[in-house]
Write an enzyme that holds these catalytic residues in place. Sequence first.
Site, PDB file in Angstrom:
ATOM      1  N   TRP A  15      -4.774  -3.716   4.675  1.00  0.00           N
ATOM      2  CA  TRP A  15      -5.678  -3.832   3.525  1.00  0.00           C
ATOM      3  C   TRP A  15      -5.737  -5.248   2.966  1.00  0.00           C
ATOM      4  CZ3 TRP A  15      -9.558  -0.886   2.206  1.00  0.00           C
ATOM      5  CH2 TRP A  15      -9.601   0.404   2.740  1.00  0.00           C
ATOM      6  N   ASP A  18      -3.619  -5.216  -5.506  1.00  0.00           N
ATOM      7  CA  ASP A  18      -4.249  -3.955  -5.132  1.00  0.00           C
ATOM      8  C   ASP A  18      -3.160  -2.888  -5.115  1.00  0.00           C
ATOM      9  OD1 ASP A  18      -5.392  -1.763  -3.965  1.00  0.00           O
ATOM     10  OD2 ASP A  18      -5.928  -2.745  -2.079  1.00  0.00           O
ATOM     11  N   LYS A  76      -5.722   8.264  -4.413  1.00  0.00           N
ATOM     12  CA  LYS A  76      -4.391   8.585  -3.907  1.00  0.00           C
ATOM     13  C   LYS A  76      -3.624   9.361  -4.974  1.00  0.00           C
ATOM     14  CE  LYS A  76      -5.413   5.535  -0.633  1.00  0.00           C
ATOM     15  NZ  LYS A  76      -5.779   5.867   0.725  1.00  0.00           N
TER      16      LYS A  76
END
Lengths: 387, 387
Positions: free
Chosen positions: A113, A189, A213
């Site tokens: 990511w 993040d 999530k």
Amino acid sequence: MSFEREEPNYYGAGPALLPTDVLQQAALDLINYQNLGLGVGEISHRSKQAVSIVDETKVNLTRLLAIPDTHEVFFMQGGGTSGFSSSAANLMAAYAKRTGKKGKAAYAVTGTWSKKAYEEALRLGFEAEAVVDVKKQNGKFGDIPPTSEWKPVNSDYAYLYYCDNETVNGIEFQQVPEAYAAGVEIVADMSSNFLSRKIDVSQYGLILAGAQKNVGLAGLSIYIIKKNLLEQAGDEELKQLGVPLSPIAFHYPTVVQNNSAYNTIPIFTLHIINLVLKKLLAQGGLAVQEATNGRKAAALYSVLDSYPQLFKLPVATGVRSKMNIVFTIEGEGNEDEFLKLSGARGLTGLKGHRSVGGMRASLYNAVTEKSVQSLVDFTKEFAESRK
Amino acid sequence: MSFEREEPNYYGAGPALLPTDVLQQAALDLINYQNLGLGVGEISHRSKQAVSIVDETKVNLTRLLAIPDTHEVFFMQGGGTSGFSSSAANLMAAYAKRTGKKGKAAYAVTGTWSKKAYEEALRLGFEAEAVVDVKKQNGKFGDIPPTSEWKPVNSDYAYLYYCDNETVNGIEFQQVPEAYAAGVEIVADMSSNFLSRKIDVSQYGLILAGAQKNVGLAGLSIYIIKKNLLEQAGDEELKQLGVPLSPIAFHYPTVVQNNSAYNTIPIFTLHIINLVLKKLLAQGGLAVQEATNGRKAAALYSVLDSYPQLFKLPVATGVRSKMNIVFTIEGEGNEDEFLKLSGARGLTGLKGHRSVGGMRASLYNAVTEKSVQSLVDFTKEFAESRK
């Protein structure tokens, strides 16, 4: 028609499990919210009920994370990808305001990511540098070198971007690279470990977290920003400096000025987030959640570590994620067998990300200790049967 | 706990009413989808169930709109605002591919939303022109001048953007400006009249529609694009030409290559769209819906027109919207009284947009003829009582 379900034993990486009671409440509210005769997804985003969901969610998040007055909470559509794109444009615009210059961006590339975020900054035309790129150095992602080995940053850098928990690779930062980034705004993040433990918000310039999530459905992201980063250079100045602009729906000052409703906010999705936050508060807040998540991860890592011939953990011990536990299984056919047998027992969502293979057990907040124990028991039995 | 509700008489402009049976099904599926033991919002966006929701939704939309093979359907997070921002970058990139040049964009500014789209294109640094700007010409929005009076376009223009139905102003195009735009791709924002009537998709380069009016919850938008517009100049070429890039989550070719799951697609929201599409198909498709919507709008306009001293309609007869019926009420205090009395009767969502005032009745697909009749009856009684 029934609202009931058995408690799932699901370890998917996201979209992920949500507490059953939250979903049950949300299901009712989808049809008739607060006896309005209308569902929460049908009311105007400017109605007092919708505004109060926005405001309450901010208050609850502020309580949970002890967000200081120096920081502001807002919500935008999209997930991690919109998050990292927009963070580049907005942090650069804030830097241009502070310095009158076009800044550079530093990226710690420690997994899939953060790599995507780095590539997007370059692609959009920002000056971006990988101050560490673990795969380039080591041939694979699986560790986080000490910041003393990263390329140093200085006041030419508008921000340092890192991904606090790499969902695909199962790598989690154990501390904020604060000393390393002294004088540079830190952008984190936290999409896949947000609200999994206590954090000190004051250390960050910007925290971004997709909801899907630990906190809700896909489609909405949470942002916590240092207020002074909302002071940005104007569009014309940015154009002159050659700093690409953010689309207006992702222009943080505009979103904040409109209390997250410049774009029509997906209020049903936000309502679910608020229900999750309320539940976390009622359960004792993040200290409790952090302890629970610690026990969950320790239990599974412990059984995996007990069978080192069978289970291989690609992530260095010191940076193992408490959220996404990644492992491979030695022996021809054993991974398929593991998936098949666990599936037969109702333990699902264990297949690793297609880009890395193997197994991945995601132990987000909504995965109970009981459910983790079922997985631990199964894993042990499986290992014993392979001896 | 109850799934039931009385049929609402709600005329909000968006987020808007959805069919009760769709919401009831969605509420069940939120908790346990297809007996998976997991809700539809919790499953992986790469699971076969999620992929099949994406595929089915595309198939159902293709059937409903008779979308030809020349066009492709995709979905992205966001609403109208992300839609118009992204359309500029993507259409310009396609133009650069076709011609090797930086193109111009033409905007028909006929109301609040097309004005926003035009301003965003300028803001982002595209060369954009208002080929008609009704407010500038007439001092207010309320009509659409014939295309013969618009500034002509030619092959220097990458696209003509217009908003097919202006939600705030209650103005709807009665035909596609196809002859006017010969040789120029047509981009239509149909957020607030999508699926309200039959259209000929082949006339458009791009149709974009936020879901939150006729088809679903806020947070997801539907795109129908001419396939050859997915052939775009590369990032480096665009940078050299000075064409701003779209963030990767809104880069249409990337989204299409990933079957709308480059970004994690909000699958619960898409599932609701699919349920709405199935219902429309079962009810006989868009011809039936168009006829129903025609009767609904005619009934309300007719009563408003019957009391010209009391009700003022700011929109020229020829361009009245069938979706958003905008009017003001003469006489001190009458508008407040109208809202109060209608509210007491359970007729809600009638207040006009804060930027224009007055009343607005939005008669989207989910608003039944029976519900419109209740509003018509009330409106008539109100008018009679004011005689």
